[in-house]
Design an enzyme around this catalytic site. Structure first.
Site, PDB file in Angstrom:
ATOM      1  N   HIS A 208      -1.050   6.929   6.196  1.00  0.00           N
ATOM      2  CA  HIS A 208       0.739   5.770   5.836  1.00  0.00           C
ATOM      3  C   HIS A 208       1.389   5.826   5.668  1.00  0.00           C
ATOM      4  O   HIS A 208       2.456   5.301   4.696  1.00  0.00           O
ATOM      5  CB  HIS A 208      -0.407   4.207   5.355  1.00  0.00           C
ATOM      6  CG  HIS A 208       1.040   3.089   6.283  1.00  0.00           C
ATOM      7  ND1 HIS A 208       0.688   2.427   5.406  1.00  0.00           N
ATOM      8  CD2 HIS A 208       0.848   3.238   7.475  1.00  0.00           C
ATOM      9  CE1 HIS A 208       2.026   1.195   6.235  1.00  0.00           C
ATOM     10  NE2 HIS A 208       1.990   1.775   6.951  1.00  0.00           N
TER      11      HIS A 208
ATOM     12  N   CYS B 242       0.326  -1.315  -0.320  1.00  0.00           N
ATOM     13  CA  CYS B 242      -0.201   0.283  -0.108  1.00  0.00           C
ATOM     14  C   CYS B 242       1.117   0.862  -0.086  1.00  0.00           C
ATOM     15  O   CYS B 242       0.737   2.358  -1.025  1.00  0.00           O
ATOM     16  CB  CYS B 242      -0.998  -0.109   1.473  1.00  0.00           C
ATOM     17  SG  CYS B 242       0.071  -0.171   2.362  1.00  0.00           S
TER      18      CYS B 242
END
Length: 550
Positions: A98, A34
């Site tokens: 993130h 990701c």
């Protein structure tokens, strides 16, 4: 193929509508994880040049703090937020970030005027809590300040609600950049019951049946050539018929929730679109819909440490309240293989199932089209900048973009922005892929892979079933040389000898858990020490007692 425009069985009314009026890319590649993909998406640069070469959960000790491996956007790296704010845009972000965990690494430090960001790799979709022991909680930040979620929360709904609030609160006479990184369909897989109920019985035939159906559908749509072999599953792949009747029912229900979570996201995307229509901005808005990696294979029922964590945090894996609050949903590796069909394997690996993902782009000046030319994640940022006629240049301290604008494809002026012999590469924690012409060079590391380089002709074998390394050694040597050049150019670090992502996750999680919970250090280190001291004193007492004269 989860998305409807790519032949999936899920209901994606709003994504379908965008695909019908825009460009549907069939040869787009992301990274297998990701954060590296998100870093490339926002910067137009290779992941190693951004500072987010991989994710912190799988980062070995030997790579920590090295250039490109800081696990946050590094100095000189500009995001679309930075660049578009300079162009007079409102820059807004709600959802998963993130790309760093400290306050100076949050979106407000990287060009976003307003942001509500999750610093972790994931979190619960119903409550303000974490989802794996690597995180003590769900670290949500608003405009650089740690914050909490509202009581009535569901991630996809909240992300759209908050973005609409930001649009209403900021200057309406400015153009806007809205970045909505949803949590769907990351673990824990959770969805409202009204969406789950629509898929009852849809997956009762099992994962082999879904793989076969999607493989056939991919041929019908021309996503792969007619008659090519199906991708082979990993060695430890379970057969659907070998499961007990109870487990088959449970796993079918898990896949129903996965589909429902995707539809719920699509539903709330529709609400966002309706807002834009209501304020007269829909026709003048560019939409990009994509995924950051292939399907998630992680299981929640075969890991002792995770099992303890789930019990302590009140999560349940059973058949009751599936998809609801307190339920930790997942689909597992077998459903992930089926979902990734016609590609091989899934997330974490640079096989086609891990990195060949959807990309839909719609907006002013682009008519309905299907684009079969290759595209990579770093290409999106320069494409958007050219689309709005903004400058991709910045001051001398900024690092240059490495992606290529896809506007010639969107305008129908070219079939590819890459020459036939141009090499395109991706690497994340040893899992690697390089494309050149019809060929693909790839390497998958343990635990599922073996670290061996393999060569495939994707034109004839998109399922990566026939390794050509032995029969075409000159091609193999050429592509290995190209990969070495790429690694040198962007700063790829070699993986430590014997590296295992599973062992590294365990090591990093243990270290973080001990940091979060000091009382665990007392249990792990203090109790054994107390036992040793007590035994020592006991032995000493016995020795003295025996040494005394009668």
């Amino acid at each position: 193929m989860d998305f409807g425009p790519y032949g999936g069985e899920e209901k994606n009314t709003n994504i379908n509508a965008l695909a019908e009026r825009g460009a549907l890319f069939t040869q787009y590649r992301a990274s297998p994880l990701c954060s590296p993909t998100r870093a490339m998406l926002l910067t137009g640069m290779d992941n190693h040049l951004t500072g987010v070469a991989t994710i912190p959960e799988v980062l070995p000790e030997e790579q920590k703090g090295k250039p490109g491996y800081s696990m946050a956007l590094e100095p000189g790296v500009l995001t679309l937020g930075d660049r578009l704010r300079e162009e007079g845009y409102r820059t807004l972000m709600v959802g998963k970030w993130h790309l760093g965990e400290a306050v100076e690494e949050m979106p407000q430090a990287h060009g976003f005027d307003r942001s509500f960001a999750l610093a972790a790799s994931g979190a619960d979709n119903w409550e303000d809590k974490g989802y794996i022991p690597y995180y003590a909680d769900a670290p949500w930040w608003e405009d650089g300040v740690e914050t909490n979620l509202p009581e009535n929360f569901y991630s996809s709904e909240f992300i759209v609600d908050k973005m609409i609030d930001y649009l209403r609160e900021t200057a309406a006479d400015q153009p806007f950049f809205a970045y909505l990184p949803f949590q769907a369909i990351h673990i824990p897989v959770q969805a409202p019951k009204e969406f789950v109920d629509k898929y009852k019985g849809r997956y009762d035939a099992g994962w082999e049946a879904l793989s076969q159906r999607r493989h056939a559908r991919a041929q019908e749509l021309g996503l792969i050539p007619e008659g090519v072999p199906m991708a082979e599953p990993p060695a430890d792949h379970r057969d659907w018929d070998d499961l007990t009747e109870e487990d088959r029912a449970l796993y079918a229900a898990r896949m129903e929730i996965n589909a429902a979570m995707l539809e719920a996201m699509d539903f709330h995307i529709g609400r966002f679109i309706e807002h834009l229509k209501a304020v007269g901005e829909y026709e003048n808005t560019i939409f990009v819909v994509t995924s950051d990696n292939g399907p998630e294979p992680s299981r929640g029922d075969n890991n002792a440490l995770l099992g303890v964590y789930l019990s302590l945090t009140g999560y349940d894996l059973g058949p009751d309240n599936m998809g609801g609050k307190g339920h930790w949903g997942f689909i597992g590796p077998e459903w992930a293989v089926a979902a990734a069909t016609p590609g091989a394997w899934f997330k974490f690996y640079a096989t086609e199932g891990g990195i060949r993902v959807p990309l839909i782009m719609a907006g002013p000046g682009v008519s309905a089209s299907r684009i079969d030319g290759p595209a990579m994640t770093p290409d999106i940022a320069p494409t958007l900048l050219e689309w709005i006629e903004a400058s991709a240049k910045a001051d001398a301290t900024a690092k240059p973009m490495t992606g290529r604008s896809l506007m010639p494809l969107l305008k129908g002026e070219a079939e590819s922005v890459y020459a036939h012999d141009d090499a395109r590469a991706i690497e994340v924690s040893g899992n690697s892929a390089l494309y050149k012409g019809e060929y693909k060079l790839t390497r998958s590391v343990p635990p599922v892979g073996d670290g061996v380089w393999r060569l495939f002709n994707l034109a004839a074998d998109p399922g990566e079933t026939n390794d050509l390394s032995a029969t075409e050694p000159e091609v193999l040597a050429d592509l290995l040389s190209e990969f070495d050049a790429y690694s040198e150019r962007v700063g790829v670090l070699r993986m430590p000898e014997g590296y295992s992502s599973i062992e590294t996750i365990l090591d990093n999680t243990t270290a973080r858990t001990l940091q979060f919970y000091p009382w665990l250090r007392l249990i792990l280190y203090g109790v054994p020490l107390l036992i040793i001291v007590t035994l020592g004193l006991g032995v000493r007492w016995l020795w003295r007692r025996r040494s005394k004269p009668a």
